[in-house]
Enzyme design. Sequence first.
Site, PDB file in Angstrom:
ATOM      1  N   SER A 237      32.325  42.537  35.729  1.00  0.00           N
ATOM      2  CA  SER A 237      32.149  41.649  34.574  1.00  0.00           C
ATOM      3  C   SER A 237      30.689  41.239  34.431  1.00  0.00           C
ATOM      4  CB  SER A 237      33.009  40.390  34.733  1.00  0.00           C
ATOM      5  OG  SER A 237      34.362  40.724  34.834  1.00  0.00           O
TER       6      SER A 237
ATOM      7  N   ARG B 296      37.237  47.567  44.657  1.00  0.00           N
ATOM      8  CA  ARG B 296      36.409  48.632  44.083  1.00  0.00           C
ATOM      9  C   ARG B 296      35.691  49.418  45.165  1.00  0.00           C
ATOM     10  NH1 ARG B 296      33.116  44.613  40.412  1.00  0.00           N
ATOM     11  NH2 ARG B 296      33.386  43.591  42.410  1.00  0.00           N
TER      12      ARG B 296
ATOM     13  N   HIS C  55      39.490  46.214  35.909  1.00  0.00           N
ATOM     14  CA  HIS C  55      40.645  45.293  35.910  1.00  0.00           C
ATOM     15  C   HIS C  55      41.837  45.946  35.214  1.00  0.00           C
ATOM     16  CE1 HIS C  55      37.464  41.864  35.822  1.00  0.00           C
ATOM     17  NE2 HIS C  55      38.049  41.792  37.005  1.00  0.00           N
TER      18      HIS C  55
ATOM     19  N   LYS D 150      31.554  30.727  41.108  1.00  0.00           N
ATOM     20  CA  LYS D 150      30.963  31.089  39.813  1.00  0.00           C
ATOM     21  C   LYS D 150      30.857  29.871  38.890  1.00  0.00           C
ATOM     22  CE  LYS D 150      32.844  35.744  40.144  1.00  0.00           C
ATOM     23  NZ  LYS D 150      33.896  36.671  39.672  1.00  0.00           N
TER      24      LYS D 150
END
Length: 174
Positions: A128, A91, A16, A40
């Site tokens: 994360s 990514r 990030h 989430k």
Amino acid sequence: MNAVFPGSFDPITNGHMDVLTRASRIFEHVTVTVMHNARKQGRHLFTLEERLDILREATAHLPNVSVDSFSGLLVDYMRQSNKGIIVRGLRAVSDYEYELQIAHLNRQLGGVETVFIMAATRWSYVSSSMLREIASYQGDVTSMAPAATVSALRRKFAAEITNAASVDNPGSPR
Ligand code: PNS
């Protein structure tokens, strides 16, 4: 042109940070906005306030970056705050399908454009969720996250170990 870098940031990683730092060199101002990801739900390690504190500390050296939060739709936030463009990081190819869908939705719903910045390959495996998992076993995440995240993870899991010990052994001193 201003930009918004939205995400869950639970917690912010070096991936990030890489995307944000590069965005801050392209745009006049970048707002990092903590938002709710319905996928989430109920699975956050850090509270909203904790995530904002980590973000403020991790971005303090970037003069044209500020931190915010919003609990509604991203397009409503973009409309209300008049902040221009959405920045998202990619990514790997595995990120692409989901990001493509959100970018199309946000353009359809609010006419908002999304710009993608490819995270440097050295962060392509960092997420994360991986940081949370490694830190939960007291693994070392110092090479994968800003110092603010590393110390917040240490504090969080130290507190959990202390709490678990006092539940297992209620008479033990805290
Ligand atoms: O870091 P994440 O979890 O990949 O970020 C996803 C996020 C929070 C940017 C996305 O879920 C989002 O935009 N949430 C706000 C609600 C919304 O606008 N949903 C519609 C698009 S999915």
